[in-house]
Motif scaffolding. Structure first.
Motif, PDB file in Angstrom:
ATOM      1  N   ARG A  17     -10.583  58.008  46.868  1.00  0.00           N
ATOM      2  CA  ARG A  17     -10.653  59.307  47.551  1.00  0.00           C
ATOM      3  C   ARG A  17     -11.331  59.157  48.910  1.00  0.00           C
ATOM      4  O   ARG A  17     -10.857  59.697  49.914  1.00  0.00           O
ATOM      5  N   ARG A  18     -12.442  58.412  48.953  1.00  0.00           N
ATOM      6  CA  ARG A  18     -13.139  58.200  50.231  1.00  0.00           C
ATOM      7  C   ARG A  18     -12.230  57.514  51.255  1.00  0.00           C
ATOM      8  O   ARG A  18     -12.354  57.747  52.456  1.00  0.00           O
ATOM      9  N   ALA A  19     -11.321  56.686  50.791  1.00  0.00           N
ATOM     10  CA  ALA A  19     -10.400  55.985  51.681  1.00  0.00           C
ATOM     11  C   ALA A  19      -9.166  56.829  52.021  1.00  0.00           C
ATOM     12  O   ALA A  19      -8.299  56.386  52.790  1.00  0.00           O
ATOM     13  N   GLY A  20      -9.048  58.014  51.441  1.00  0.00           N
ATOM     14  CA  GLY A  20      -7.907  58.883  51.712  1.00  0.00           C
ATOM     15  C   GLY A  20      -6.644  58.491  50.969  1.00  0.00           C
ATOM     16  O   GLY A  20      -5.559  58.990  51.274  1.00  0.00           O
ATOM     17  N   ILE A  21      -6.780  57.616  49.987  1.00  0.00           N
ATOM     18  CA  ILE A  21      -5.609  57.158  49.239  1.00  0.00           C
ATOM     19  C   ILE A  21      -5.224  58.149  48.154  1.00  0.00           C
ATOM     20  O   ILE A  21      -4.043  58.333  47.864  1.00  0.00           O
ATOM     21  N   MET A  68      -6.316  62.210  46.356  1.00  0.00           N
ATOM     22  CA  MET A  68      -6.996  63.495  46.507  1.00  0.00           C
ATOM     23  C   MET A  68      -7.189  64.076  45.118  1.00  0.00           C
ATOM     24  O   MET A  68      -6.339  63.888  44.247  1.00  0.00           O
ATOM     25  N   TRP A 123      -5.477  64.187  39.813  1.00  0.00           N
ATOM     26  CA  TRP A 123      -5.422  63.278  40.953  1.00  0.00           C
ATOM     27  C   TRP A 123      -3.994  63.151  41.454  1.00  0.00           C
ATOM     28  O   TRP A 123      -3.055  63.073  40.677  1.00  0.00           O
ATOM     29  N   GLY A 183      -3.003  60.757  48.336  1.00  0.00           N
ATOM     30  CA  GLY A 183      -3.467  61.381  49.567  1.00  0.00           C
ATOM     31  C   GLY A 183      -2.481  61.227  50.712  1.00  0.00           C
ATOM     32  O   GLY A 183      -2.580  61.914  51.725  1.00  0.00           O
ATOM     33  N   ARG A 184      -1.556  60.308  50.573  1.00  0.00           N
ATOM     34  CA  ARG A 184      -0.472  60.118  51.539  1.00  0.00           C
ATOM     35  C   ARG A 184       0.724  59.528  50.800  1.00  0.00           C
ATOM     36  O   ARG A 184       0.624  59.185  49.638  1.00  0.00           O
ATOM     37  N   ILE A 216       1.038  53.403  51.575  1.00  0.00           N
ATOM     38  CA  ILE A 216      -0.120  52.779  50.925  1.00  0.00           C
ATOM     39  C   ILE A 216       0.257  51.362  50.528  1.00  0.00           C
ATOM     40  O   ILE A 216       1.215  51.164  49.780  1.00  0.00           O
ATOM     41  N   ASP A 245      -4.448  48.017  51.470  1.00  0.00           N
ATOM     42  CA  ASP A 245      -5.234  49.248  51.604  1.00  0.00           C
ATOM     43  C   ASP A 245      -6.096  49.478  50.368  1.00  0.00           C
ATOM     44  O   ASP A 245      -7.270  49.857  50.464  1.00  0.00           O
ATOM     45  N   ALA A 262     -10.142  49.304  49.969  1.00  0.00           N
ATOM     46  CA  ALA A 262     -10.832  50.536  49.586  1.00  0.00           C
ATOM     47  C   ALA A 262     -11.830  50.314  48.450  1.00  0.00           C
ATOM     48  O   ALA A 262     -12.898  50.919  48.432  1.00  0.00           O
TER      49      ALA A 262
END
Length: 152
Positions: A50-54, A56, A65, A68-69, A74, A78, A82
């Motif tokens: 989550r902190r890496a935006g992978i 949400m 869950w 995130g993109r 990904i 990555d 992360a």
């Protein structure tokens, strides 16, 4: 390079999420059960992702869950970065920052080359490819070498 349990579990969790993207958010319990990942460990991994935006998180009854993109954006690299940091480090230092004396200076380019080799694979393989069970041709070709399967 040693693949940590954290990286392995993170990729397994993300593949599970990617395969269910059309179903909406997936609970940590469902992910953990499907991939045999201990709940506490999975929660820590999901927090890193989550902190890496992978990924949400979504709260509520229909929470869970989700990516995130897009899965096509990904890469394995990555995910490893992360949860575990740089692909290659020497005593926790990036190889380009390590200093050696005398004859040992030849080690730095070895670590740089190793990182480059890992990048060739890890930055090419996307979560989307993993979710459908297909590897890029250049990565797939590496698996056809009998020597690749032999422990050394």
């Amino acid at each position: 390079m040693r693949v940590s349990a954290k990286s392995d579990y993170a990729l397994r969790a993300l593949i599970e999420i990617a395969q269910h993207v059309e179903d909406g958010p997936l609970s940590a319990e469902a992910i953990g059960k499907a991939q045999d990942i201990p709940h506490g460990f999975l929660q820590a991994i999901l927090a890193d992702l989550r902190r890496a935006g992978i990924v949400m998180s979504q709260r509520g009854k229909a929470g869970g869950w989700r990516l995130g993109r897009d899965a096509e954006e990904i890469t394995v690299a990555d995910v490893v970065r992360a949860v575990d940091g740089p692909l290659v480090s020497v005593y926790g230092i990036r190889p380009e920052s390590v200093e050696y004396n005398g004859a040992a200076q030849v080690l730095q380019p070895v670590w740089i080359a190793a990182r480059s080799s890992l990048r060739e694979v890890f930055e090419e393989v996307t979560l989307a490819a993993l979710a459908v069970g297909e590897l890029p041709p250049s990565v797939e070709a590496r698996t056809h070498d009998d020597d690749a399967w032999r422990p050394h």
